[in-house]
Design an enzyme around this catalytic site. Sequence first.
Site, PDB file in Angstrom:
ATOM      1  N   SER A   1       0.839  -1.193   0.000  1.00  0.00           N
ATOM      2  CA  SER A   1       0.000   0.000   0.000  1.00  0.00           C
ATOM      3  C   SER A   1       0.875   1.246   0.000  1.00  0.00           C
ATOM      4  CB  SER A   1      -0.865  -0.006   1.258  1.00  0.00           C
ATOM      5  OG  SER A   1      -1.420   1.261   1.489  1.00  0.00           O
TER       6      SER A   1
ATOM      7  N   TYR B   1      -1.752  -1.349  10.845  1.00  0.00           N
ATOM      8  CA  TYR B   1      -2.051  -1.934   9.524  1.00  0.00           C
ATOM      9  C   TYR B   1      -0.910  -1.643   8.556  1.00  0.00           C
ATOM     10  CZ  TYR B   1      -3.514  -1.577   4.686  1.00  0.00           C
ATOM     11  OH  TYR B   1      -3.526  -1.653   3.313  1.00  0.00           O
TER      12      TYR B   1
ATOM     13  N   LYS C   1       2.238  -4.046   6.523  1.00  0.00           N
ATOM     14  CA  LYS C   1       2.627  -4.016   5.100  1.00  0.00           C
ATOM     15  C   LYS C   1       4.129  -3.768   4.978  1.00  0.00           C
ATOM     16  CE  LYS C   1      -1.395  -4.786   3.239  1.00  0.00           C
ATOM     17  NZ  LYS C   1      -1.642  -6.106   2.630  1.00  0.00           N
TER      18      LYS C   1
HETATM   19  C1  UD1 Z   1      -6.797   4.688   3.786  1.00  0.00           C
HETATM   20  C2  UD1 Z   1      -5.770   4.326   4.810  1.00  0.00           C
HETATM   21  C3  UD1 Z   1      -4.592   3.693   4.116  1.00  0.00           C
HETATM   22  C4  UD1 Z   1      -5.058   2.471   3.367  1.00  0.00           C
HETATM   23  C5  UD1 Z   1      -6.171   2.835   2.416  1.00  0.00           C
HETATM   24  C6  UD1 Z   1      -6.737   1.566   1.869  1.00  0.00           C
HETATM   25  C7  UD1 Z   1      -6.121   5.919   6.674  1.00  0.00           C
HETATM   26  C8  UD1 Z   1      -5.527   7.035   7.458  1.00  0.00           C
HETATM   27  N1  UD1 Z   1      -5.393   5.501   5.607  1.00  0.00           N
HETATM   28  O1  UD1 Z   1      -6.231   5.659   2.882  1.00  0.00           O
HETATM   29  O2  UD1 Z   1      -3.624   3.321   5.064  1.00  0.00           O
HETATM   30  O3  UD1 Z   1      -3.997   1.899   2.658  1.00  0.00           O
HETATM   31  O4  UD1 Z   1      -7.200   3.551   3.081  1.00  0.00           O
HETATM   32  O5  UD1 Z   1      -7.896   1.779   1.170  1.00  0.00           O
HETATM   33  O6  UD1 Z   1      -7.184   5.414   6.983  1.00  0.00           O
HETATM   34  N2  UD1 Z   1     -12.422  11.179   3.936  1.00  0.00           N
HETATM   35  C9  UD1 Z   1     -13.455  12.005   4.351  1.00  0.00           C
HETATM   36  N3  UD1 Z   1     -14.560  11.434   4.899  1.00  0.00           N
HETATM   37  C10 UD1 Z   1     -14.708  10.091   5.082  1.00  0.00           C
HETATM   38  C11 UD1 Z   1     -13.658   9.235   4.666  1.00  0.00           C
HETATM   39  C12 UD1 Z   1     -12.529   9.830   4.112  1.00  0.00           C
HETATM   40  O7  UD1 Z   1     -13.371  13.226   4.208  1.00  0.00           O
HETATM   41  O8  UD1 Z   1     -15.742   9.644   5.599  1.00  0.00           O
HETATM   42  C13 UD1 Z   1     -11.227  11.773   3.287  1.00  0.00           C
HETATM   43  C14 UD1 Z   1      -9.922  11.490   3.997  1.00  0.00           C
HETATM   44  O9  UD1 Z   1      -9.660  12.485   4.969  1.00  0.00           O
HETATM   45  C15 UD1 Z   1      -8.936  11.508   2.826  1.00  0.00           C
HETATM   46  C16 UD1 Z   1      -9.756  10.972   1.649  1.00  0.00           C
HETATM   47  O10 UD1 Z   1     -11.110  11.166   2.023  1.00  0.00           O
HETATM   48  O11 UD1 Z   1      -8.544  12.826   2.536  1.00  0.00           O
HETATM   49  C17 UD1 Z   1      -9.514   9.501   1.366  1.00  0.00           C
HETATM   50  O12 UD1 Z   1      -9.711   8.739   2.550  1.00  0.00           O
HETATM   51  P1  UD1 Z   1      -9.779   7.134   2.546  1.00  0.00           P
HETATM   52  O13 UD1 Z   1     -10.706   6.675   1.493  1.00  0.00           O
HETATM   53  O14 UD1 Z   1     -10.052   6.695   3.943  1.00  0.00           O
HETATM   54  O15 UD1 Z   1      -8.324   6.686   2.092  1.00  0.00           O
HETATM   55  P2  UD1 Z   1      -6.894   7.071   2.712  1.00  0.00           P
HETATM   56  O16 UD1 Z   1      -7.010   7.702   4.044  1.00  0.00           O
HETATM   57  O17 UD1 Z   1      -6.133   7.780   1.668  1.00  0.00           O
END
Ligand code: UD1
Length: 335
Positions: A126, A150, A154
């Site tokens: 990842s 997690y 990895k």
């Molecule tokens: C997340 C994990 C990462 C993992 C990946 C796998 C975290 C901190 N990181 O990545 O380790 O490999 O998923 O899929 O969890 N967001 C919102 N509202 C929400 C959900 C997300 O605003 O309800 C925003 C987050 O702040 C971020 C973006 O959307 O800016 C993407 O978030 P997400 O889909 O959870 O992925 P990552 O955090 O990049």
Amino acid sequence: MKTKVLVTGGAGFIGSHTCCILLEAGYEVVVIDNFSNSSPNVVEKIKEITGKDVVLYEGNVCDKSLLKTIFEKEKIDVVIHFAAFKAVGESVRLPLKYYRNNLDSTITLLEVMEEENCKRLVFSSSATVYGSPKTLPIKEDFPLSTTNPYGTTKLMIEQILKDLKIADDDWSIAILRYFNPIGAHPSGLIGENPNDIPNNLMPYIVKVANKELEILSIFGDDYNTKDGTGVRDYIHVVDLAKGHEKAIEKVLKEKKLDCYNLGTGEGYSVLELVETFQKVNEVDVPYKIVQRRAGDIASCYADPSYALKELGFKAEKGIEEMCRDAYNFVKKSKN
Ligand code: UD1
């Protein structure tokens, strides 16, 4: 003789799409899955999509005697190892669960592969192994660090694989570092559908659009990005699956260990993703801005040029297709 691929976690989100791509490319596919975060029904859908059969073993990758049976019966040529726990928040609360499962399963698998003299592996890593990158886009030789258990599993597995390669040069290993996989198969038959409240952005958006959840919380709009919300490199899961086919070709051809970014190289903000989703699907996604989520970084996107050069891999599907396919899958599974 067709090349036979063992896919651990083959009923999962990325695993199931990869099975389809491999079957369509003429590989034989053997799946081991314990359905801890998926269902046997997914295997039926893979057969429906491809018109081809999959050999399925229900069980845990930590079960050494089951793995032995599989390798002895099936004569596996190459393995793709997806099976793992992947919820970041849960890993912070239950680190032992993550270290036990993700490390134990991988070490057991590697031991059996060694004993059975099958030394070709594609591993699901990842972009989380880059921690908080100092500059963008992210290249494969950037420093590695993690912010949660997690991610640490990895990174530890990457290290185990590097040590294994040093000890025995016969190994051929491709480590794939995924950026943010979203979307679903265009058939609408397989996709991502977490049972619990989703942690990741796209599954959450989909459930709000589908009125299963009330409102999306956007985690912060004061980041140093184009509109203040977090920027990520979203990649269509079918493109990602194709990256695995390329990686299989690579490990069959060359005896080396290498790491590859699988992303598009384009960053989209949370607001851009939400707006695109609403536009292409003609549906409302109500949202509110809340405080930042602990551990999040402002921006993360790949330099995809090494995967292009070494694997001949390039993501082709755009953000609109990702939004359309993600929603199509959920609408279809609801009916
Ligand atoms: C997340 C994990 C990462 C993992 C990946 C796998 C975290 C901190 N990181 O990545 O380790 O490999 O998923 O899929 O969890 N967001 C919102 N509202 C929400 C959900 C997300 O605003 O309800 C925003 C987050 O702040 C971020 C973006 O959307 O800016 C993407 O978030 P997400 O889909 O959870 O992925 P990552 O955090 O990049």
